[in-house]
Design a protein around this motif. Structure first.
Motif, short mmCIF file in Angstrom:
data_model
loop_
_atom_site.label_atom_id
_atom_site.label_comp_id
_atom_site.label_asym_id
_atom_site.label_seq_id
_atom_site.Cartn_x
_atom_site.Cartn_y
_atom_site.Cartn_z
N ARG A 88 -5.79 -2.14 8.83
CA ARG A 88 -5.81 -0.74 8.39
C ARG A 88 -6.21 -0.63 6.91
O ARG A 88 -6.93 0.30 6.52
CB ARG A 88 -4.45 -0.10 8.66
N LEU A 89 -5.73 -1.57 6.10
CA LEU A 89 -6.08 -1.57 4.68
C LEU A 89 -7.58 -1.82 4.50
O LEU A 89 -8.26 -1.12 3.73
CB LEU A 89 -5.28 -2.64 3.94
N ILE A 90 -8.11 -2.79 5.22
CA ILE A 90 -9.54 -3.11 5.13
C ILE A 90 -10.38 -1.91 5.57
O ILE A 90 -11.39 -1.57 4.94
CB ILE A 90 -9.87 -4.36 5.97
N ASP A 91 -9.97 -1.25 6.65
CA ASP A 91 -10.70 -0.07 7.12
C ASP A 91 -10.73 1.01 6.04
O ASP A 91 -11.77 1.67 5.82
CB ASP A 91 -10.07 0.47 8.40
N ALA A 92 -9.61 1.22 5.37
CA ALA A 92 -9.56 2.25 4.32
C ALA A 92 -10.48 1.88 3.16
O ALA A 92 -11.15 2.74 2.59
CB ALA A 92 -8.12 2.40 3.82
N ILE A 93 -10.52 0.59 2.82
CA ILE A 93 -11.41 0.14 1.73
C ILE A 93 -12.87 0.33 2.13
O ILE A 93 -13.69 0.83 1.35
CB ILE A 93 -11.14 -1.34 1.37
N LEU A 94 -13.20 -0.06 3.37
CA LEU A 94 -14.58 0.09 3.85
C LEU A 94 -15.01 1.55 3.87
O LEU A 94 -16.18 1.87 3.62
CB LEU A 94 -14.71 -0.52 5.25
N GLU A 95 -14.06 2.43 4.15
CA GLU A 95 -14.35 3.88 4.17
C GLU A 95 -14.26 4.50 2.78
O GLU A 95 -14.45 5.71 2.63
CB GLU A 95 -13.38 4.57 5.12
N LYS A 96 -13.94 3.64 1.79
CA LYS A 96 -13.80 4.09 0.40
C LYS A 96 -12.77 5.20 0.24
O LYS A 96 -12.89 6.09 -0.61
CB LYS A 96 -15.16 4.54 -0.17
N ASP A 97 -11.73 5.13 1.10
CA ASP A 97 -10.63 6.09 1.02
C ASP A 97 -9.57 5.50 0.10
O ASP A 97 -8.63 4.84 0.53
CB ASP A 97 -10.06 6.33 2.43
N LEU B 211 -1.48 2.18 1.83
CA LEU B 211 -1.33 1.09 2.79
C LEU B 211 -1.01 -0.22 2.09
O LEU B 211 -0.18 -1.01 2.55
CB LEU B 211 -2.61 0.95 3.62
N LEU B 212 -1.68 -0.48 0.96
CA LEU B 212 -1.40 -1.70 0.20
C LEU B 212 0.03 -1.73 -0.29
O LEU B 212 0.73 -2.74 -0.14
CB LEU B 212 -2.36 -1.78 -0.99
N GLN B 213 0.48 -0.63 -0.86
CA GLN B 213 1.84 -0.60 -1.41
C GLN B 213 2.88 -0.77 -0.31
O GLN B 213 3.86 -1.51 -0.49
CB GLN B 213 2.04 0.70 -2.18
N THR C 154 -2.79 -2.69 -6.94
CA THR C 154 -3.21 -1.29 -6.77
C THR C 154 -4.47 -1.03 -7.60
O THR C 154 -5.43 -0.40 -7.13
CB THR C 154 -2.08 -0.33 -7.19
N ILE C 155 -4.48 -1.52 -8.83
CA ILE C 155 -5.66 -1.37 -9.67
C ILE C 155 -6.85 -2.09 -9.04
O ILE C 155 -7.97 -1.56 -9.01
CB ILE C 155 -5.39 -1.92 -11.09
N ALA C 156 -6.61 -3.30 -8.53
CA ALA C 156 -7.69 -4.07 -7.91
C ALA C 156 -8.29 -3.33 -6.72
O ALA C 156 -9.51 -3.25 -6.57
CB ALA C 156 -7.17 -5.44 -7.48
N VAL C 157 -7.43 -2.77 -5.87
CA VAL C 157 -7.92 -2.07 -4.68
C VAL C 157 -8.68 -0.81 -5.08
O VAL C 157 -9.71 -0.47 -4.46
CB VAL C 157 -6.74 -1.74 -3.73
N GLY D 206 -16.61 -2.66 -2.85
CA GLY D 206 -16.12 -3.87 -2.21
C GLY D 206 -17.20 -4.59 -1.42
O GLY D 206 -18.00 -3.94 -0.74
N PRO D 207 -17.26 -5.94 -1.47
CA PRO D 207 -18.23 -6.71 -0.69
C PRO D 207 -17.98 -6.54 0.81
O PRO D 207 -16.99 -7.02 1.35
CB PRO D 207 -17.97 -8.16 -1.13
N LYS D 208 -18.86 -5.85 1.50
CA LYS D 208 -18.64 -5.47 2.90
C LYS D 208 -18.54 -6.67 3.83
O LYS D 208 -17.66 -6.73 4.70
CB LYS D 208 -19.75 -4.53 3.35
N GLU D 209 -19.44 -7.64 3.69
CA GLU D 209 -19.47 -8.78 4.61
C GLU D 209 -18.16 -9.56 4.57
O GLU D 209 -17.63 -9.97 5.60
CB GLU D 209 -20.65 -9.70 4.29
N GLU D 210 -17.65 -9.79 3.38
CA GLU D 210 -16.40 -10.53 3.23
C GLU D 210 -15.24 -9.75 3.85
O GLU D 210 -14.38 -10.31 4.53
CB GLU D 210 -16.12 -10.79 1.75
N LEU D 211 -15.21 -8.46 3.61
CA LEU D 211 -14.16 -7.62 4.19
C LEU D 211 -14.20 -7.65 5.71
O LEU D 211 -13.16 -7.73 6.37
CB LEU D 211 -14.30 -6.19 3.69
N LEU D 212 -15.39 -7.61 6.28
CA LEU D 212 -15.53 -7.64 7.74
C LEU D 212 -15.08 -8.97 8.32
O LEU D 212 -14.51 -9.02 9.41
CB LEU D 212 -16.98 -7.35 8.14
N ARG D 213 -15.32 -10.04 7.58
CA ARG D 213 -14.87 -11.36 8.06
C ARG D 213 -13.35 -11.41 8.12
O ARG D 213 -12.76 -11.89 9.10
CB ARG D 213 -15.39 -12.46 7.14
N PHE D 214 -12.69 -10.90 7.07
CA PHE D 214 -11.23 -10.87 7.08
C PHE D 214 -10.72 -9.95 8.19
O PHE D 214 -9.73 -10.27 8.85
CB PHE D 214 -10.70 -10.40 5.72
#
Length: 225
Positions: A183-192, A199-201, A96-99, A106-114
């Motif tokens: 869904r988790l990646i989308d939330a991170i990309l949107e900085k929500d 979602l992570l929990q 949770t702290i990491a997210v 967050g590095p966008k390119e890496e997130l998009l690859r995942f």
């Protein structure tokens, strides 16, 4: 799955190489939970003396992957239900702290690859291939949080969790789990941050429950309790 790590060790840093090889064999399920580690057999397999084997086993015992039993030897750890609940309580708190940190930068390119990989998963996907990507993604979260202490603590919990993922993954709906990642990646990309944490929990609680279900079915009642 990658090749068997239990091949002769060749390195000047022999102790670390032997440690890594035995650890990887345990994580990959080649040496299974509850199995006894034979210093003699491992020394023969890795083409080394028993000294680095003994040192590696002691080091593995410090991480919790191996359990030392007086007068009986070293065994790959078998978890209890409490172990799993306690371990995931720590993992959820740390990830949770990491997210929260990654949502800020967050590095966008890496997130998009995942995201591309997880969006492509269906019911025909090889579970082992999925497991490798799942592990890589959560390792990415850990490595991207820019906190070396958090990274180290999470790495140790991952080693213990990975002991059983090869078995508990059999009961997981890969498509649904992959969509949870998307869904988790989308939330991170949107900085929500709030949505990403929720979602992570939920995702990790589901992984915990799948592991508990596996242990309940796979282990004798005396060991699962």
């Amino acid at each position: 799955m990658t090749s068997n790590p239990l091949t002769p060790a060749e390195s000047t840093d022999l102790r670390q190489i032997v440690y890594n090889k035995i650890r990887d064999a345990i994580i990959m399920g080649i040496i299974k939970p509850g199995e006894k580690l034979s210093e003699t057999e491992l020394a023969q397999t890795l083409a080394v003396s028993r000294t680095p084997i003994r040192e590696a086993i002691r080091q593995l015992a410090q991480t919790g992957i191996v359990r030392l039993v007086p007068r009986k030897g070293a065994f790959v750890t078998l978890p209890t239900e409490k172990d799993v609940n306690d371990l995931y309580e720590v993992r959820i708190a740390l990830e949770t702290i990491a997210v929260k940190r990654i949502c800020k930068k967050g590095p966008k390119e890496e997130l998009l690859r995942f995201r591309e990989y997880f969006a492509s998963v269906d019911h025909s996907t090889d579970p082992n291939a999925f497991l490798l990507q799942d592990t890589a993604f959560h390792s990415f979260l850990r490595n991207s949080c820019d906190n070396r202490f958090l990274n180290q603590f999470l790495m140790e919990t991952y080693d213990l969790i990975q002991l059983y993922r090869h078995y508990s993954i059999k009961g997981v709906d890969l498509k649904e789990s992959s969509m949870e990642h998307v869904r988790l990646i989308d939330a991170i990309l949107e900085k929500d941050e709030e949505r990403a944490i929720r979602l992570l929990q939920n995702h990790l609680e589901g992984a915990r429950d799948a592991l508990l279900a596996f242990l309940k079915d796979a282990l004798p009642a005396s060991e699962a309790d």
